[in-house]
Design a protein around this motif. Structure first.
Motif, short mmCIF file in Angstrom:
data_model
loop_
_atom_site.label_atom_id
_atom_site.label_comp_id
_atom_site.label_asym_id
_atom_site.label_seq_id
_atom_site.Cartn_x
_atom_site.Cartn_y
_atom_site.Cartn_z
N THR A 26 0.88 -1.18 -0.05
CA THR A 26 -0.61 -0.10 -0.34
C THR A 26 0.98 1.73 -0.02
N ARG A 30 1.14 3.94 -3.07
CA ARG A 30 0.80 5.30 -2.93
C ARG A 30 2.20 6.26 -2.74
N ALA A 74 -2.63 6.93 -9.68
CA ALA A 74 -3.12 7.97 -8.48
C ALA A 74 -3.83 7.79 -7.99
N SER A 77 -3.94 3.54 -6.66
CA SER A 77 -2.78 3.50 -5.39
C SER A 77 -3.89 4.05 -4.06
N ILE A 78 -4.92 4.92 -4.40
CA ILE A 78 -5.08 5.89 -3.28
C ILE A 78 -6.53 4.77 -2.57
N LYS A 80 -6.74 1.68 -3.44
CA LYS A 80 -5.76 0.52 -3.57
C LYS A 80 -6.86 -0.41 -4.39
#
Length: 412
Positions: A26, A30, A74, A77-78, A80
């Protein structure tokens, strides 16, 4: 607090404080998404400036593809969700853009002495490869892509730089990418070692806690039998008058009530386990199977389940996968199988074992076949979960097990 319970509580505290593999992934994802946006914003003015040297329309298209991929990375990644897919997509698109660069430069003279703007996001691409790919492949990408950039740097379309400067640029990108690769790999290995140690410790402490709870229950039942049941029997044996017999009857009713209450309480689970532990156990079980399963995991991080629920979910899921391997294959048909695991933020889990095999009619399964009824349905029901089995002849089978029971039917 009893010693066994205190040890389990201490272990649970340590588990929450430790860094897990899921947390490493994670944080890596991020960080990649954040720095991708930063590097992209820094290169935007240069990309706009160099667009005039490219084939008409190629500059905006190239920026739209790469900056769009970075923005998608992006967001992934935020949220997940599909982080590795987004990272892999960016790494591949960057390599393709680098390979296309010499062919889309329409005015090499305008690039003389200039550094192609793709260079400044090379580290983002190598980091994306580290996040998305196995370590050996990521290491190859980290070396090959910067080296290829060094070759392009020698060409008129790449600025026609001296060989030494091209080598230094490529080496710099390789060093940065290698540093990221080493750090992420070390963190992953350390987190995996911690995860394995915690899982082994949880299993040992779970055994100790169960033994402790069983011993406490035995002492409680012994005391109950001595204080209530034996006393009641002795009073009933000695009762001669109606008053004494009525007293013995009341004592018997009270003893039965206390026995029922003791049976209803029973020993409970003393600890919870993170859902990633269950995921690792199921992945380990898959390595022993002869048939491949596609594994999909969603929202595993931060979900805690009771030990008894984890044991039941694991056993039921393994039984469902074994059933699929034994009964789903048909003549001339390559069966596809999936294991889908979804964590529920409130503290729950849904597992689906699905295949597109021959299927079956549930009503035609003989009662003596215990694989579904006992090994899956009753096992899950005994810990407060629920099971749903969907199958039709010729249309495959999906077995869903969920804890708690309210989660069944929600889909993964």
């Amino acid at each position: 607090m009893p010693a066994a319970e205190w040890r389990v509580a201490r272990l649970a505290t340590r588990r929450r404080a430790a860094v897990t593999r899921a947390q490493v992934e994670t944080v890596s994802g991020r960080a990649l998404g954040l720095f991708g946006l930063v590097f992209g914003a820094q290169t935007l003015p240069l990309a706009l400036e160099q667009s005039s040297a490219l084939v008409e329309g190629a500059g905006p298209a190239l920026m739209a593809v790469l900056y769009g991929a970075m923005a998608a990375l992006a967001v992934a990644s935020i949220a997940k969700v599909a982080v590795r897919v987004a990272a892999l997509a960016f790494a591949v698109l960057y390599a393709l853009a680098l390979a296309a660069w010499p062919f889309i430069v329409a005015d090499p003279a305008a690039m003389e002495g200039e550094t192609p703007w793709l260079y400044y996001i090379c580290t983002v691409a190598t980091t994306a490869a580290v996040v998305a790919l196995p370590t050996p492949i990521a290491a190859g990408y980290t070396i090959v892509v910067p080296a290829f950039y060094g070759v392009i740097r020698l060409l008129p379309a790449g600025g026609g730089s001296p060989p030494l400067l091209a080598v230094l640029d490529a080496m710099y990108a390789v060093i940065l990418g290698s540093v990221v690769l080493i750090i992420v790999t070390m963190l992953r290995q350390a987190a995996e070692a911690v995860d394995s140690a915690q899982e082994a410790a949880l299993q040992r402490y779970d055994v100790a806690a169960r033994q402790h709870a069983t011993e406490n229950e035995r002492v409680k039942v012994d005391a109950l039998v001595h204080d209530s049941v034996l006393t009641t029997l002795l009073s009933a044996a000695a009762a001669d008058s109606p008053e004494e017999q009525a007293l013995a009857a009341r004592m018997a009713r009270d003893a039965v009530k206390r026995l029922d209450e003791a049976a209803a309480e029973g020993p409970g689970a003393l600890d919870t386990v993170g859902l990633p532990v269950l995921v690792r156990r199921l992945r380990a079980a898959l390595t022993t199977f002869s048939a491949p399963f596609t594994v999909r995991v969603v929202n595993a991080g931060g979900v805690e389940l009771p030990v008894e629920a984890v044991d039941a979910l694991y056993s039921a899921a393994v039984q469902a996968m074994v059933n699929s391997m034994q009964h789903a294959d048909g003549p001339g048909h390559a069966t596809r199988r999936e294991l889908r695991i979804r964590g529920v933020r409130g503290g729950g889990c849904v597992i689906e074992v699905a295949d597109d095999g021959v299927g079956f009619d549930r009503h035609e399964v003989p009662d003596e076949r215990l694989g579904l009824r006992v090994s899956i349905e009753e096992r899950i029901a005994n810990v407060g979960g629920a099971t749903e089995i969907r199958s039709q002849p010729g249309h495959g089978t999906t077995v869903t097990v969920a804890w708690p029971a309210a989660e069944v039917g929600g889909g993964a």
